[in-house]
Design an enzyme around this catalytic site. Sequence first.
Site, PDB file in Angstrom:
ATOM      1  N   ASP A  58      98.321 -57.038  23.570  1.00 12.99           N
ATOM      2  CA  ASP A  58      98.852 -57.720  22.625  1.00 12.99           C
ATOM      3  C   ASP A  58      98.055 -58.929  22.446  1.00 12.99           C
ATOM      4  OD1 ASP A  58      98.612 -59.414  24.988  1.00 12.99           O
ATOM      5  OD2 ASP A  58     100.998 -58.830  25.558  1.00 12.99           O
TER       6      ASP A  58
ATOM      7  N   ASP B 232      94.593 -68.165  34.667  1.00 11.68           N
ATOM      8  CA  ASP B 232      94.305 -67.361  36.000  1.00 11.68           C
ATOM      9  C   ASP B 232      92.879 -67.604  36.338  1.00 11.68           C
ATOM     10  OD1 ASP B 232      94.830 -65.558  34.143  1.00 11.68           O
ATOM     11  OD2 ASP B 232      96.232 -64.690  35.557  1.00 11.68           O
TER      12      ASP B 232
ATOM     13  N   ASP C  61      97.808 -62.954  22.077  1.00  9.98           N
ATOM     14  CA  ASP C  61      98.094 -64.302  22.399  1.00  9.98           C
ATOM     15  C   ASP C  61      97.330 -65.402  21.573  1.00  9.98           C
ATOM     16  OD1 ASP C  61     100.164 -63.229  24.424  1.00  9.98           O
ATOM     17  OD2 ASP C  61      98.188 -62.633  25.537  1.00  9.98           O
TER      18      ASP C  61
END
Length: 423
Positions: free
Chosen positions: A55, A134, A57
């Site tokens: 995907d 992260d 983002d």
Amino acid sequence: MTQPTIISRGEHGISRDQIDHNALKVLYRLHNAGFQSYLVGGGVRDLLLGLEPKDFDIATDATPEEVRKLFRNCRLIGRRFRLAHIHFGREIIEVATLRGDHSPRNKDGVLDDSGRILRDNVYGTLEEDVWRRDFKINALYYNIADFSVIDYTGAMADINDRKMRMIGDPETRYREDPVRMLRAVRFASKLDFTINKESADPIHELAPVLAEIPAARLFDEAIKLFHSGNGVKCFELLKEFGLLEILFPQTVAAIKKDAEFDVFLVKVLQSTDRRIMSGKTVNPAFVFAALLWQPIMGYMQRSLNDGLPINVAMQKAIDKVLPAQLRVTSMPKRLSMIMKDIWFMQDRLKNHSGKRAISVFSHQRFRAAYDFLCLRSAAGEDVEKDCRFWTELQELPEAKQEKALRPKKSFMSHFKKKKKVKE
Ligand code: ATP
Ligand code: MG
């Protein structure tokens, strides 16, 4: 202030024609309205690695409300992260507003007693946004204004070295959001990257913290792991880190008692990986049914030893095993129904003719139950004959299949008929 490394257009491999055209539309519309507009996260990472992103983002300095004003097809979602979803038919492009400091000093960001982030809605600058991500490899920004890639953390070096390092202090970051431990496993498996020692070591000890995460989120993450196309690798890493024990305690207990069950699970995940790689559909109920198969069988055997009929024994086992799992990883009812169908049909597949065989063959879940049966057989369970029977049956022309399942006339019924004719 940290100075980022800017990798200019000619120095990286990303070109606009690799970016999904709806994502490009969103990037440009934000940019043309005067906002900052970046492709971020897995999209940038995967393009740099020559992979096709799952995907795309997008990050911007526009607030979710400002994003909504720019797009008619926009919905705002989420409590912890307020996000804008822009809908293009079935495709959704996710737009997040750049976020800032979420430490307890900041009244709009909230941590709980164990250091977990509960709310994270403080808007910030690009420089601040970087540090809440992260892994370094997930913190690269492709800037639509000049097509450069912005690197604050040394992520490009990690991409080149094929390694993963957490941003900041790994232990703190895992405590803030324990799901990051599962993300570590997922990306290491998918990208075939190594997690560096400082980021890997704390996972062994912190794995139990995962149990504090809501069961619905853990279900989603478990599916992402097992349906990533690298399920076998994820499974091995989950075991190694002690994470599987938290996610599927009954499974791990059963593996410890019976190594063959591990063989079965690897076969199931190999088959799932193959299906995903060849674009076939997969149902989450299948992997879950497999993960709980041996625990179910264990309870069932006890009831059978007590003389209970098989269906009652199965139901008792399900009532024991399933609720315990759903407390950790809840799942929609429609999926647990499919799991039950697969389990109950294992016994019915022992019938090779007659009403029960015909009904199992026409069951909506026949194919799943049959695949399950043959994987059991491949892993050494004593059901090879049944697997072979149903395989051969499906190879017959359709008109002959039903006939083959018709009740075989017994010698007695033949005799009775003859007698009737005589009278
Ligand atoms: P993929 O889409 O291939 O699963 P991804 O890296 O894009 O991988 P997403 O879940 O789509 O992962 O999230 C997009 C980005 O948001 C990540 O790359 C990361 O920068 C950030 N992110 C997502 N989840 C977290 C988290 N739990 N903690 C910190 N940052 C996160
Ligand atoms: Mg993504």
